[in-house]
Each structure stands twice: as structure tokens, then as C-alpha cells.
Design an enzyme around this catalytic site. Structure first.
Site, PDB file in Angstrom:
ATOM      1  CE  LYS A  37      10.761  -4.098   6.659  1.00  0.00           C
ATOM      2  NZ  LYS A  37      11.051  -5.324   5.432  1.00  0.00           N
ATOM      3  NE  ARG A 135       7.425  -9.218  -0.534  1.00  0.00           N
ATOM      4  CZ  ARG A 135       8.162  -9.208   0.576  1.00  0.00           C
ATOM      5  NH1 ARG A 135       7.700  -9.826   1.640  1.00  0.00           N
ATOM      6  NH2 ARG A 135       9.056  -8.497   0.748  1.00  0.00           N
ATOM      7  CG  HIS A 164      13.390  -9.199  -0.019  1.00  0.00           C
ATOM      8  ND1 HIS A 164      14.514  -8.843   0.622  1.00  0.00           N
ATOM      9  CD2 HIS A 164      12.231  -9.582   0.569  1.00  0.00           C
ATOM     10  CE1 HIS A 164      13.995  -9.002   2.019  1.00  0.00           C
ATOM     11  NE2 HIS A 164      12.697  -9.378   1.908  1.00  0.00           N
ATOM     12  NE  ARG A 220      16.588  -4.557   0.181  1.00  0.00           N
ATOM     13  CZ  ARG A 220      16.979  -5.271  -0.726  1.00  0.00           C
ATOM     14  NH1 ARG A 220      17.574  -5.021  -1.855  1.00  0.00           N
ATOM     15  NH2 ARG A 220      16.224  -6.471  -0.832  1.00  0.00           N
ATOM     16  CE1 TYR A 265     -12.034 -10.408  32.738  1.00  0.00           C
ATOM     17  CE2 TYR A 265      -9.900 -10.196  31.558  1.00  0.00           C
ATOM     18  CZ  TYR A 265     -11.196  -9.438  32.173  1.00  0.00           C
ATOM     19  OH  TYR A 265     -11.390  -8.085  32.275  1.00  0.00           O
ATOM     20  CB  CYS A 311      -5.838  -8.974  31.360  1.00  0.00           C
ATOM     21  SG  CYS A 311      -6.075 -10.337  32.588  1.00  0.00           S
ATOM     22  CG  MET A 312      -6.557  -4.345  26.822  1.00  0.00           C
ATOM     23  SD  MET A 312      -8.085  -3.216  26.637  1.00  0.00           S
ATOM     24  CE  MET A 312      -9.234  -4.280  25.917  1.00  0.00           C
ATOM     25  CG  ASP A 313      -5.569  -2.519  30.089  1.00  0.00           C
ATOM     26  OD1 ASP A 313      -5.025  -1.926  29.082  1.00  0.00           O
ATOM     27  OD2 ASP A 313      -6.498  -2.711  30.625  1.00  0.00           O
TER      28      ASP A 313
END
Ligand SMILES: *Cc1c(COP(=O)(O)O)cnc(C)c1O
Length: 372
Positions: A37, A135, A164, A220, A265, A311-313
Site C-alpha cells: 500500500k 478500528r 490487526h 502480512r 527564509y 525550502c520547498m525545493d
């Protein structure tokens, strides 16, 4: 191997995934359902499932029907169980593609059967029991009538049942033992009533390593097939497991910044003297977290600190210990470089989270390079 054209990328060792699965097969002596998953915990949905199939897994598990359909689209033939909720309109497609669904509600099960029988194929289901996680699932004490009614629904084939564990990655075993006791009592009652499905399963990675009483017919395993610890402090993998993922990036700039100068920043860092500051081609949009001043990276086989925020990148590094660092040099954000290591577990600790979250958080824009 070098990838001169790439700025930030993941290298994923499929041989490591196969080898980790072989280790789990040896330890448990049971069939392994490989949990793939969330894009194979960031390692790639299709590639991880294919590696599992090659390693001899007859089953894989996903969270959502979309993931299962993507695996079928890619031509994977192993059995697939959707562990989470599936909306009834998807049941016909699930049946047509031989995808098994988790069920824990009779009305939903009826709706599945109606959709599936319209397509003329039996839908395979695994009954889900809530043995203590609070759950998804039917309480085991209500399990006998539930299974009687489930078996009676035309168009469904009751192939399995599962539960689970909430605390199998902790050293105290009492919760797991209590959950497993409730579940195994139900298995016993169903066996006596002739209603036990062929595939009973309960153990996740931590239980596969530390709780053999919960093995039943299959285990699993998710985190462990990727070579990551179920819990870095309390449920570690034995020797011999190999982390499959390495996260790399590059230096995009190296220069001397004057003394007493703000960096990045909000000027989260200020140089104390003239300092060598490097820039790296990865940021929070790739999966780095904005936990300023606690991140690190490997350059030239050495661990160096991130300075001036995330930073973002991009991120910036303090490179005074590396006078030879150059533009284009490889930076490792997760993995090994020379003698230095920065594990997913190290990032998790710095970020106040778990290794699962670190690798699942590596975003789609980061290219995945696969090594067989
Ligand atoms: C994710 C998941 C697993 C795998 O857990 P790991 O700790 O990664 O081995 C097993 N079973 C269910 C129901 C899950 O949702």
C-alpha cells in the site's frame, strides 16, 4: 552507477526486497502477504509487488481498490487483498479482476454481492475482526453469527478472515496476547462449526518477528520487506535485513558567505564567520520535513548539518568540514555514503515521527530508479 541527469532521486534495490522476504519466509515458515500500500511505502507499488511475486509471495495487500486495479493493469497475477474500505460500486470491478475485499458489515457485503453477481463472477472476501484495535472489524464475540450470515450470501466466496494488532511493536506482549486470544477463540469456534475460511491471518511485521502464536496460515509484512525496523527502539529487525531505499540529491551551489550574514527564509541561521554554504536540490516538496536546524545530509562520506531552514525545493548545508565540495556532488539524504549512514529511522527520530511516515512521505515528483 551515476545519474548525471537527475537532481534528486530514489535508488531502490529490488534484490534487497526479495532478500528481506526470503528472510521472513525463513523466520516464519509461512506464506508472506507483501504489503505494498501507499506506493509500496514510497518504494513503488508495482515494482515492490513484482519483487514480492518473484520472491515467491502468492499474496500482496493494499489499502485501496485503486492500488489493486493499478497492479492488475500492470499485469501482476498474484492474489491481492484490499485491507481497507471499498465502496460497493467498485465490487464488480474487484470481482472481474480477482481482487479480494475486506468485509465487516453485512449490509455492505450484500451490496457487494448484488454488484458482483450482476457481472456474473463471485467476489472473494476476507472477514475483518476487531480483536482490540478499535478500528475496522466485527468484534470476535459477534463473529459466529456474522460468519454464518456472510457464508449465506450468494455471490460471495469467503476466502479468509483476519485481524490487526495495535501494540505488537512494543515489548509488552499482554495486549497482543489478549487480542490474539479473542481472535483464536473465534477461529476455534468457526472450525467447530465448519465455517473456518481457508486463509486465517493476523500478524504484521512486528508480530511476524516477535509473536509466532499469531502466525495462522499467512503473515502480512510491510515495513520489514523494505528493510526498515517495525520500531527502531522496541521491535528491531534481526541481522541480515537490508534497507532497500536510498535518497539522493546534488549540490547545486557551493560558496563562501560573509560573516554575520543571514541564510535562507526568515534568516533562521546566521554565519558566525565566513562560512562555506552549500545548496542541495531537495526540499519539503520532495519529502524533507520543515524541522529547521535538526536535519542533516551526507556529503563526501560525512554527515553535515542543514542550516537556514527547509525550502520547498532546496536546503542549505554548512560545508566548512568539506573544502573540496563542488557543484554537482552527490548528497545522500537517506542511506549510506562511504562510512556514513543516515537511516530513515534517524530522520524519523529528528522529525518526531516513525520511519513509515518518512518513506511514505517521499513525494511523486522524485524519480525512482530501480536496481534488480
Ligand atoms: C499496513 C498493514 C500491515 C503491515 O504492517 P507492517 O507493520 O508494515 O508490517 C498489515 N496489516 C494491515 C491490516 C495493515 O494495514
Amino acid at each position: 552507477m551515476t545519474y548525471d541527469h537527475l537532481t534528486t532521486w530514489l535508488e531502490i534495490d529490488l534484490g534487497a526486497i526479495r532478500s528481506n522476504i526470503h528472510q521472513l519466509q525463513k523466520i516464519t515458515q509461512k506464506p508472506i502477504m507483501a504489503i505494498v500500500k501507499a506506493n509500496g511505502y514510497g518504494h513503488g507499488l508495482v515494482e515492490s509487488a513484482r519483487a514480492a511475486q518473484q520472491a515467491g509471495c502468492g499474496w500482496c495487500g493494499v489499502a485501496r481498490i485503486e492500488e489493486a486495479l493499478a497492479l492488475r493493469q500492470a499485469g501482476l497475477t498474484l492474489n491481492i487483498l484490499v485491507l481497507g474500505y471499498t465502496a460497493p460500486p467498485c465490487a464488480a470491478e474487484a470481482a472481474a479482476h480477482r481482487i479480494s475485499l475486506a468485509v465487516y458489515d453485512l449490509d455492505v457485503a450484500q451490496a457487494y454481492a448484488a454488484k458482483a453477481s450482476a457481472g456474473g463472477t463471485e467476489l472473494r472476501v476476507h472477514a475483518k475482526f476487531d480483536s482490540g484495535m478499535a478500528r475496522l472489524g466485527v468484534f470476535p464475540e459477534d463473529g459466529l453469527p456474522f460468519m454464518q450470515q456472510l457464508h449465506a450470501i450468494q455471490g460471495l466466496s469467503v476466502e479468509g478472515m483476519f485481524t490487526h494488532f495495535a501494540r505488537s511493536d512494543e515489548p509488552e506482549r499482554t495486549t497482543t496476547a489478549w487480542q490474539n486470544g479473542r481472535f483464536s477463540a473465534l477461529v476455534k469456534a468457526l472450525t467447530a462449526a465448519g465455517l473456518r475460511p481457508p486463509l486465517v491471518h493476523a500478524a504484521n511485521s512486528a508480530a511476524a518477528l516477535y509473536f509466532p502464536e499469531a502466525y495462522y496460515d499467512m503473515v502480512r509484512c510491510g515495513i520489514s520487506i523494505y528493510g526498515l525496523h517495525p520500531s527502531a527502539s522496541e521491535a528491531r529487525l534481526p541481522e541480515g535485513f537490508i534497507p532497500a531505499l536510498t535518497w539522493k540529491a546534488r549540490l547545486s551551489s557551493v560558496k563562501i558567505i560573509p560573516a554575520h550574514h543571514g541564510v535562507g527564509y526568515a534568516y533562521r541561521y546566521t554565519t558566525q564567520k565566513e562560512e562555506r554554504i552549500g545548496v542541495v536540490t531537495a526540499g519539503y516538496a520532495d519529502g524533507m520535513r520543515r524541522r529547521h536546524e535538526i536535519n542533516a545530509a551526507l556529503v563526501g562520506g560525512r554527515r553535515v548539518p542543514v542550516v537556514g531552514g527547509v525550502c520547498m525545493d532546496q536546503i542549505m548545508l554548512q560545508l566548512d568540514t568539506l573544502p573540496n565540495a563542488r557543484i554537482g556532488d552527490e548528497v545522500v539524504l537517506i542511506g549510506r555514503q562511504g562510512e556514513a549512514t543516515l537511516a530513515a529511522e534517524d530522520l524519523a527520530q529528528a522529525w518526531g515521527t516513525v520511519n513509515y511516515d518518512v518513506v511514505c512521505g517521499l513525494t511523486a515528483r522524485v524519480p525512482r530508479i530501480y536496481h534488480e
